[in-house]
Design a protein around this motif. Structure first.
Motif, PDB file in Angstrom:
ATOM      1  N   LYS A 240       0.854  -1.189   0.000  1.00  0.00           N
ATOM      2  CA  LYS A 240       0.000   0.000   0.000  1.00  0.00           C
ATOM      3  C   LYS A 240       0.886   1.233   0.000  1.00  0.00           C
ATOM      4  O   LYS A 240       1.849   1.319   0.762  1.00  0.00           O
ATOM      5  N   ASP A 241       0.559   2.163  -0.853  1.00  0.00           N
ATOM      6  CA  ASP A 241       1.342   3.390  -0.946  1.00  0.00           C
ATOM      7  C   ASP A 241       0.847   4.390   0.097  1.00  0.00           C
ATOM      8  O   ASP A 241      -0.223   4.988  -0.053  1.00  0.00           O
ATOM      9  N   GLU A 242       1.606   4.543   1.154  1.00  0.00           N
ATOM     10  CA  GLU A 242       1.276   5.475   2.227  1.00  0.00           C
ATOM     11  C   GLU A 242       2.412   6.479   2.385  1.00  0.00           C
ATOM     12  O   GLU A 242       3.591   6.140   2.189  1.00  0.00           O
ATOM     13  N   PRO A 243       2.099   7.707   2.764  1.00  0.00           N
ATOM     14  CA  PRO A 243       3.171   8.675   3.032  1.00  0.00           C
ATOM     15  C   PRO A 243       3.904   8.306   4.315  1.00  0.00           C
ATOM     16  O   PRO A 243       3.418   7.489   5.100  1.00  0.00           O
ATOM     17  N   PRO A 244       5.060   8.886   4.562  1.00  0.00           N
ATOM     18  CA  PRO A 244       5.768   8.631   5.825  1.00  0.00           C
ATOM     19  C   PRO A 244       4.926   9.068   7.019  1.00  0.00           C
ATOM     20  O   PRO A 244       4.042   9.919   6.901  1.00  0.00           O
ATOM     21  N   ALA A 259       3.748   2.129  11.663  1.00  0.00           N
ATOM     22  CA  ALA A 259       3.653   1.916  10.219  1.00  0.00           C
ATOM     23  C   ALA A 259       3.508   3.246   9.488  1.00  0.00           C
ATOM     24  O   ALA A 259       3.270   4.290  10.100  1.00  0.00           O
ATOM     25  N   ASN A 260       3.640   3.198   8.164  1.00  0.00           N
ATOM     26  CA  ASN A 260       3.533   4.403   7.345  1.00  0.00           C
ATOM     27  C   ASN A 260       2.142   5.033   7.430  1.00  0.00           C
ATOM     28  O   ASN A 260       1.149   4.368   7.704  1.00  0.00           O
ATOM     29  N   GLY A 261       2.107   6.324   7.176  1.00  0.00           N
ATOM     30  CA  GLY A 261       0.829   7.020   7.071  1.00  0.00           C
ATOM     31  C   GLY A 261       0.201   7.430   8.377  1.00  0.00           C
ATOM     32  O   GLY A 261      -0.890   7.997   8.390  1.00  0.00           O
ATOM     33  N   ALA A 262       0.857   7.157   9.505  1.00  0.00           N
ATOM     34  CA  ALA A 262       0.303   7.530  10.807  1.00  0.00           C
ATOM     35  C   ALA A 262       0.588   9.002  11.111  1.00  0.00           C
ATOM     36  O   ALA A 262       1.474   9.623  10.520  1.00  0.00           O
ATOM     37  N   SER A 263      -0.165   9.556  12.053  1.00  0.00           N
ATOM     38  CA  SER A 263       0.041  10.920  12.530  1.00  0.00           C
ATOM     39  C   SER A 263       0.088  10.882  14.054  1.00  0.00           C
ATOM     40  O   SER A 263      -0.915  10.552  14.694  1.00  0.00           O
ATOM     41  N   ILE A 264       1.252  11.186  14.625  1.00  0.00           N
ATOM     42  CA  ILE A 264       1.455  11.061  16.067  1.00  0.00           C
ATOM     43  C   ILE A 264       1.666  12.443  16.678  1.00  0.00           C
ATOM     44  O   ILE A 264       2.631  13.134  16.349  1.00  0.00           O
ATOM     45  N   GLU A 265       0.758  12.837  17.563  1.00  0.00           N
ATOM     46  CA  GLU A 265       0.910  14.097  18.276  1.00  0.00           C
ATOM     47  C   GLU A 265       1.088  13.890  19.777  1.00  0.00           C
ATOM     48  O   GLU A 265       1.451  14.827  20.486  1.00  0.00           O
ATOM     49  N   GLY A 266       0.841  12.677  20.248  1.00  0.00           N
ATOM     50  CA  GLY A 266       0.954  12.390  21.675  1.00  0.00           C
ATOM     51  C   GLY A 266       2.150  11.522  21.993  1.00  0.00           C
ATOM     52  O   GLY A 266       3.179  11.572  21.313  1.00  0.00           O
ATOM     53  N   THR A 267       2.013  10.680  23.024  1.00  0.00           N
ATOM     54  CA  THR A 267       3.081   9.804  23.497  1.00  0.00           C
ATOM     55  C   THR A 267       2.723   8.348  23.213  1.00  0.00           C
ATOM     56  O   THR A 267       1.608   7.904  23.514  1.00  0.00           O
ATOM     57  N   VAL A 268       3.668   7.626  22.634  1.00  0.00           N
ATOM     58  CA  VAL A 268       3.471   6.204  22.329  1.00  0.00           C
ATOM     59  C   VAL A 268       4.619   5.418  22.938  1.00  0.00           C
ATOM     60  O   VAL A 268       5.789   5.683  22.638  1.00  0.00           O
TER      61      VAL A 268
END
Length: 341
Positions: A240-244, A259-268
């Motif tokens: 699947k073509d996902e952005p970084p 994985a690709n295509g995620a958006s992280i603004e908090g703590t993982v």
């Protein structure tokens, strides 16, 4: 040319995985961020030189067909041999044990027409990286009738046998009373020479939610990851073509797979995050598995939680399970903060 014909019995029903199989088969359960269960056994076969693979599903197999497609990602979209998908006819009271003769009999002409002399029959819920050619070599050296692949003495319900014997067992199933290949191996009263091949690398038998969670978390360690994902025997999946992944300025990520295509603004922390997941500001996700396109709002706290695909956790929600009993949020569900009374 491989001497092995591959058969993946994807008809298994696991009661312990029910929360993850309401809308999909066991074979298509997501795993390790970007894979499905079936990717592992299918890749094992391809890496073992198997060029003809037949998949026998039974329940909820639409997503499985969508994931596998023509088999192109496994180099199985061929003019000769390749990938075969055999949805079942109606068969009342059919067993779900591995290598069901009733299920295989519906397509017995496929076996008779195939040019391979031996068959490897495998399930889809064992996650490992095994060389079926080595198992076949062991089978031939000892002149076994059926070779059972094991790990630390435990059956993986994967079997190697000659195609001629398999066809014989299928055709004689009504008189022999054997219902499957696994049934033959487990029955003590017969004349077949049953042997075993010991697979020593990392192996996960996933038959329950706690097992799914444990073995998913194992992958955050180098030992399990390096044994399962080796450079010379890669695990293939649907591309699947996902952005970084996008990390906000205040995002903090440690000991996790993203994985690709995620958006992280908090703590993982110590978590597995799949494609296109969104985690909002000031949210803390710890010891969790977050599947594709799930969204976690602002100011949330999640610990020991499995979020299936397309789950929404609204702002300010706190959810906690345990390592022994992780909390499962079913596909497409919405969870919000409890209202104080």
């Amino acid at each position: 040319m491989s001497r092995l014909l591959g058969v993946i019995d994807a008809a298994t029903v696991m009661g312990g995985l029910q929360d993850l199989t309401l809308n999909r088969s066991v074979a298509s359960i997501p795993f390790a961020g970007r894979y499905r269960f079936i990717d592992f056994v299918l890749s094992n076969m391809v890496n073992s030189g198997v060029s003809s693979v037949a998949i026998f599903p039974k329940h909820q197999y639409r997503s499985l067909m969508d994931h596998i497609g023509s088999g192109k990602n496994w180099d199985l979209d061929r003019k000769r041999d390749g990938l075969f998908f055999f949805p079942p006819y109606f068969e009342p009271n059919e067993t779900t044990s591995i290598g069901s003769f009733a299920r295989l009999e519906q397509h017995i002409e496929f076996f008779k027409r195939s040019h391979q002399d031996y068959v490897v029959i495998a399930n889809s819920y064992v996650i490992t990286n095994v060389d079926f050619e080595e198992a076949l070599a062991e089978h031939l050296i000892h002149d076994y009738d059926i070779t059972e692949i094991q790990h630390e003495g435990e059956s993986l319900e994967m079997y190697v046998l000659s195609k001629s014997l398999l066809v014989e067992l299928i055709e004689n199933r009504r008189t022999s009373q054997f219902i499957s290949v696994s049934d033959v191996v487990k029955q003590p009263l017969h004349s077949f020479n049953i042997g075993s091949y010991e697979h020593k690398s990392y192996t996960a038998i996933i038959d329950s939610i706690p097992a799914y969670f444990k073995h998913s978390m194992d992958l955050l360690g180098h030992a399990a990851w390096s044994q399962l994902f080796s450079l010379d025997r890669p695990i293939y999946t649907k591309v699947k073509d996902e952005p970084p992944t996008k990390y906000a300025t205040n995002a903090q990520v440690s000991d996790s797979m993203i994985a690709n295509g995620a958006s992280i603004e908090g703590t993982v922390e110590s978590s597995i995050v799949s494609r296109a997941v969104k985690i909002g500001k000031e949210s803390v996700v710890k010891n969790c598995i977050v599947m594709q396109k799930s969204q976690i709002g602002k100011g949330c706290t999640l610990e020991y939680v499995i979020l299936d695909k397309d789950v929404k956790v609204l702002d300010g929600t706190t959810l906690r399970g345990t390592a022994e009993k992780p909390l499962v949020l079913r596909k497409g569900s919405i969870r919000e903060a409890a209202v104080a009374k």
